[in-house]
Design an enzyme around this catalytic site. Structure first.
Site, short mmCIF file in Angstrom:
data_model
loop_
_atom_site.label_atom_id
_atom_site.label_comp_id
_atom_site.label_asym_id
_atom_site.label_seq_id
_atom_site.Cartn_x
_atom_site.Cartn_y
_atom_site.Cartn_z
N GLU A 1 0.87 -1.23 -0.16
CA GLU A 1 -0.13 -0.29 0.11
C GLU A 1 1.06 1.76 -0.20
OE1 GLU A 1 -3.26 1.56 3.39
OE2 GLU A 1 -2.56 0.59 3.65
N LYS B 1 -9.86 2.66 -3.37
CA LYS B 1 -9.64 1.80 -1.85
C LYS B 1 -11.61 2.12 -2.23
CE LYS B 1 -9.07 1.10 2.78
NZ LYS B 1 -7.82 1.66 3.60
N CYS C 1 -5.92 -3.18 2.69
CA CYS C 1 -5.94 -2.98 4.19
C CYS C 1 -6.87 -3.55 4.97
CB CYS C 1 -5.16 -1.39 4.78
SG CYS C 1 -4.80 -1.38 5.78
#
Length: 526
Positions: A270, A341, A393
């Protein structure tokens, strides 16, 4: 122990409000050892049974609610103790205040066990009590995963990733495992208090069926393999967004990757590239051409920023070869082979009531805490003919999002990238890896997990860890993934059957009681 002695002991315990609170909080806190890195999977059979027993035995609804809240407060405070680390170390708040915020979060999450306890008190005389309690817990977990954007961490089913109940994951998911676990513990409690064993026999049958359940998982290895390299840069959190460190960070990732050029698929974690995409374009063009020369594809985290709309997205992009038939080297800014995301982390990636909270403390003004959401449904990433379903995540904890983007005919692997440097040497990264393993097991696909400082790992389609890198060390994990095909029952039907069943169970239990109350009220009026 006889029923009389058990009831006498429970009565003595419940006579002291604060002693019973301390006992319940301690029992809830001890459940932490059921999760990674400890994985005492049998422990919830004791701690959840204690919860069900004490709240069902309570004499008043206020007492049941208090016990449920105390159990939940201990459960979440201990299990989420790592939450205070970024608040203190990077949020600029003193230790006591960061611990107070942890307690505040835990107190909110403890409201769900409180509601569960009220349900146990309400249905305590019902013959199907264990089924009703399992249904209540499942529906409350669904609410917890949705309300205020959702925080589904520490759902009990994750504790079973090393236990026999893991065999249920491809059929009914982690949610279904939670249902079976709560049914089992509530049935044990019901047997202790009422000497009713029918539900306990049902629970025992479910546990005994686990050796055979594994034959119905719905997926199979297809004989194809994929060589991968996962790069772990181990950049300290306080240096990740330091402009003076941008070049050295990109150079480090390139140096770690260079010996592995030629590997079909390379993964960086990430936001591995610390510059926003538009400013990193010269580096990206050169890297794209280098990867194409060696017939490699790379997926990396990066921040996509639009200077016109002033919006930013936490993104993944692909570089190098997309298809075997394509020579690669065609990177263009804003190309479609990317992922943005969707499920953002409160405070860390967006700040609710931003205009009010940001001026209050540094914790509300962390770097990169104003992201926009990507779409809930996005196309899978394509890298060297491999099709990957990504999650960044925190998103890996939301199976509904993965289910909405999973295509059993095309999806080859699951991919999750993360930066757990926020949480130091705590249990948080271990729990995060445990959640990722459950997703692989639910969907019957191998999973790649690339992180900044650990725990980077490759996970087989059966949820087992193939290889992993040590934490807090820079390195590259290389592995050969055995690809799978087919679809698990869970990937087709998700949590809907269990939610519907749980809702029906509660309606069937509530309707006669509400009907009786209505009839009694009418009699009083007459």
């Amino acid at each position: 122990m006889s029923t009389t002695k058990l009831h006498s002991g429970l009565n003595r315990l419940l006579q002291s409000r604060w002693l019973s609170a301390a006992v319940m909080a301690s029992i809830g806190a001890s459940t932490t050892f059921a999760f990674a890195p400890f994985t005492f999977w049998w422990l919830p059979l004791l701690t959840l049974t204690a919860l069900c027993t004490l709240v069902s035995f309570s004499q008043r609804w206020q007492q049941a609610a208090w016990l449920g809240f105390c159990w939940g407060l201990g459960y979440f405070t201990a299990g989420l103790n790592w939450v205070h680390i970024p608040i203190e170390q990077f949020g600029g708040l003193p230790l006591l205040l960061s611990l107070a915020l942890l307690l505040l979060l835990s107190a909110y999450l403890a409201l769900y066990p409180l509601l569960f306890a009220l349900s146990a008190f309400w249905f305590r005389q019902h013959r199907a009590l264990p089924l009703l309690l399992a249904a209540c817990w499942v529906l409350l977990e669904a609410l917890r995963s949705w309300l205020l954007t959702g925080f589904p961490w520490l759902s009990p089913g994750y504790s079973q990733i090393e236990g026999p109940l893991r065999q249920f994951a491809p059929l009914i998911g982690e949610t279904g495992i939670t249902f079976v676990l709560l049914l089992s513990t509530a049935a044990l409690s019901h047997a202790l208090l009422k000497r009713h064993y029918r539900m306990l026999l049902l629970a025992a049958a479910l546990w005994l069926s686990t050796p055979f359940i594994g034959n119905w998982h719905g997926w199979q290895l297809n004989g194809n393999t994929l060589d991968v390299a996962l790069v772990q840069g181990n950049i300290k959190q306080e240096l990740r967004w330091d402009p003076a460190q941008e070049v050295s960070t990109m150079r480090l990732y390139l140096e770690l990757t260079t010996p592995h050029l030629g590997t079909p698929l390379i993964i960086w974690p990430e936001a591995a590239i610390p510059r926003v995409e538009v400013l990193a374009e010269p580096f990206l063009f050169e890297l794209d051409a280098l990867l194409a020369e060696y017939q490699s594809s790379l997926i990396t985290g990066i921040i996509d920023y639009n200077f016109y709309s002033l919006e930013a997205w936490n993104s993944l992009i692909t570089l190098g070869k997309r298809r075997q038939s394509d020579p690669g080297g065609h990177y263009q800014p804003g190309h479609s082979n990317r992922f943005e995301k969707h499920h953002l982390l409160p405070i860390g990636e967006f700040v609710p009531f931003e205009s009010l909270l940001r001026p209050l403390a540094p914790i509300f003004d962390l770097p990169m805490s104003s992201f926009s959401r990507g779409d809930f449904v996005q196309t899978n990433l394509i890298a060297n003919d491999a099709v990957l379903l990504p999650a960044i995540c925190f998103e890996i904890a939301f199976p509904r999002q993965l289910a909405a983007n999973f295509n059993p005919d095309t999806t080859d692997l699951l991919l999750t990238v993360s930066n757990d440097a926020w949480f130091g040497d705590s249990i948080g990264p271990h729990q995060h890896l445990q959640i990722a393993r459950m997703r692989a097991l639910e969907f019957g696909r191998p999973l790649l997990r690339a992180t900044n400082n650990g725990i980077t790992a490759t996970i087989a389609a059966d949820g087992s860890i193939q290889q992993q890198l040590p934490q807090f060390e820079a390195g590259v994990l290389t592995d050969t993934m055995q690809l799978s095909s087919g679809s698990t029952p869970y990937s087709r039907y998700h949590d809907w059957p269990l939610w519907i069943l749980s809702l029906l169970l509660l309606l069937l239990a509530v309707y006669p009681a509400s009907l009786k109350l209505t009839q009694d009220a009418r009699k009083q009026i007459k």
